[in-house]
Enzyme design. Structure first.
Site, mmCIF file in Angstrom:
data_model
loop_
_atom_site.group_PDB
_atom_site.id
_atom_site.type_symbol
_atom_site.label_atom_id
_atom_site.label_comp_id
_atom_site.label_asym_id
_atom_site.label_seq_id
_atom_site.Cartn_x
_atom_site.Cartn_y
_atom_site.Cartn_z
ATOM 1 N N HIS A 125 38.607 72.642 9.003
ATOM 2 C CA HIS A 125 38.808 72.684 10.459
ATOM 3 C C HIS A 125 37.545 73.098 11.215
ATOM 4 O O HIS A 125 37.519 73.006 12.448
ATOM 5 C CB HIS A 125 39.935 73.652 10.821
ATOM 6 C CG HIS A 125 41.291 73.217 10.359
ATOM 7 N ND1 HIS A 125 41.794 71.968 10.636
ATOM 8 C CD2 HIS A 125 42.245 73.866 9.634
ATOM 9 C CE1 HIS A 125 43.004 71.859 10.103
ATOM 10 N NE2 HIS A 125 43.291 72.988 9.481
ATOM 11 N N ASP A 162 44.930 67.592 2.649
ATOM 12 C CA ASP A 162 45.560 68.771 3.251
ATOM 13 C C ASP A 162 46.602 68.318 4.272
ATOM 14 O O ASP A 162 46.437 67.273 4.917
ATOM 15 C CB ASP A 162 44.490 69.612 3.942
ATOM 16 C CG ASP A 162 44.969 70.991 4.370
ATOM 17 O OD1 ASP A 162 44.639 71.971 3.694
ATOM 18 O OD2 ASP A 162 45.682 71.079 5.400
ATOM 19 N N HIS A 164 47.232 69.522 7.083
ATOM 20 C CA HIS A 164 46.656 69.589 8.427
ATOM 21 C C HIS A 164 45.421 68.696 8.493
ATOM 22 O O HIS A 164 44.594 68.703 7.576
ATOM 23 C CB HIS A 164 46.269 71.029 8.779
ATOM 24 C CG HIS A 164 47.404 72.001 8.700
ATOM 25 N ND1 HIS A 164 47.660 72.744 7.567
ATOM 26 C CD2 HIS A 164 48.352 72.323 9.606
ATOM 27 C CE1 HIS A 164 48.733 73.506 7.780
ATOM 28 N NE2 HIS A 164 49.165 73.266 9.012
ATOM 29 N N ASP A 246 49.005 72.245 0.918
ATOM 30 C CA ASP A 246 50.075 72.670 1.817
ATOM 31 C C ASP A 246 50.987 71.528 2.241
ATOM 32 O O ASP A 246 51.911 71.724 3.034
ATOM 33 C CB ASP A 246 49.512 73.386 3.057
ATOM 34 C CG ASP A 246 48.242 72.773 3.595
ATOM 35 O OD1 ASP A 246 47.834 71.692 3.097
ATOM 36 O OD2 ASP A 246 47.637 73.364 4.497
#
Length: 309
Positions: A125, A162, A164, A246
């Protein structure tokens, strides 16, 4: 050849307040899973401490200097609403960078077939000059750029599964024809980016968003149809994986329903592609994964696949 596994006790020293999901127990869970005798063949190494300047491969020097200067002598420093630093954070970050860079060196030199770097905090991120989403330096992006600068890799594939979206990696490589960034992720979900229409200035951004409650079958279909053909056409010289776990059905921060076997399947697919185009060269860098059980099981399945099982 063997698989290199890199971590360091400094990953445990990035302390966070009670209840924060990105906790030191994540690394402990992976370490326990990899203590199983079937992982005896791993080559294990300690992630070296990188100089802060290495992060300037993808981040402006002023940003790197600001992160270094923000490192507290005690307590916590809040970088944004969910990203913070404790006294041990800077070393953890620099060893995450060092581990990623060393893994690239080892794989490019033919010292190992592939590598998995299990450090924290995660990195995908972190944009060029913005820390967010638990992330300060973008380790996977640094690994990709290091492969180019130090080893002459002309084309690098950065594959992110991931749950996200890796907005940081997308931001860094948005206008770069030499790096293909490909992501599966849940949408809508933090950070809000990652629509299929986001393709980059050079058409080298590939986003394949999944819907809440999509399972492994949907993930595999999306990977086969949306990502693997683009990677095949790109013909990378090395594959970097942003390996977040995740998307596992047990994870508390999202709503996808992948299982351990799905991550092993995706790993093998990328290994097959790397065998065809990149001399088998793969470097995997840990990102998210916040169910300790789901993380441990998924990381073990991932490493099993990297070992050729």
């Amino acid at each position: 050849m063997s698989t290199l596994y890199m971590s360091h006790p400094a990953a445990l020293d990035h302390e966070i307040p009670p209840g924060h999901p990105e906790r030191p127990d994540r690394i402990r869970a992976i370490e326990r899973a990899l203590e199983d005798e079937r992982f005896a063949g791993l080559v294990r190494g300690l992630a070296p401490l990188a100089e802060a300047e290495v992060a300037t491969l993808v981040h402006p020097a002023a940003y790197v200097e600001a992160i270094v200067a923000a490192s507290p002598a005690e307590g916590y420093v809040q970088i944004d609403s969910d990203t913070l630093m404790s006294p041990g954070t800077l070393e953890a970050c620099l060893r995450a960078v060092g581990g990623a860079v060393h893994a690239v060196d080892a794989v490019m030199a033919g010292e190992c077939a592939n590598a998995f770097v299990a450090m924290r905090p995660p990195g995908h991120h972190a944009e060029r000059a913005t820390a967010m989403g638990f992330c300060l330096f973008n380790h996977a992006a640094i690994a990709a750029r290091h492969a180019q600068r130090a080893h002459g890799a002309e084309r690098v594939a950065l594959v992110d599964w991931d749950v996200h979206h890796g907005n940081g990696s997308q931001d860094i490589f948005w206008d770069d024809a030499s790096v293909l960034y490909a992501s599966t992720h849940q949408m809508p979900l933090f950070p809000g980016s990652g629509a299929a229409s986001e393709r980059g200035a050079r058409d080298t951004i590939v986003n394949v968003p999944l819907r809440p409650n999509d399972d492994g079958a949907v993930f595999r279909e999306a990977f086969e149809a949306g990502i693997l053909p683009r990677l095949e056409a790109f013909r990378p010289d090395i594959v970097i994986i942003s390996a977040g776990f995740d998307a596992h059905r047990l994870d508390p921060l999202a709503n996808l329903r992948l299982d351990d076997a799905d991550f092993a399947w995706a790993t093998r697919k990328l290994m097959d592609l790397a065998d065809r185009h990149a001399g088998g060269r793969i470097v995997s860098v840990l990102e998210g994964g916040y169910s300790l059980d789901g993380l441990a099981r998924s990381a073990a399945a991932h490493v099993d696949a990297l070992l050729g099982r």
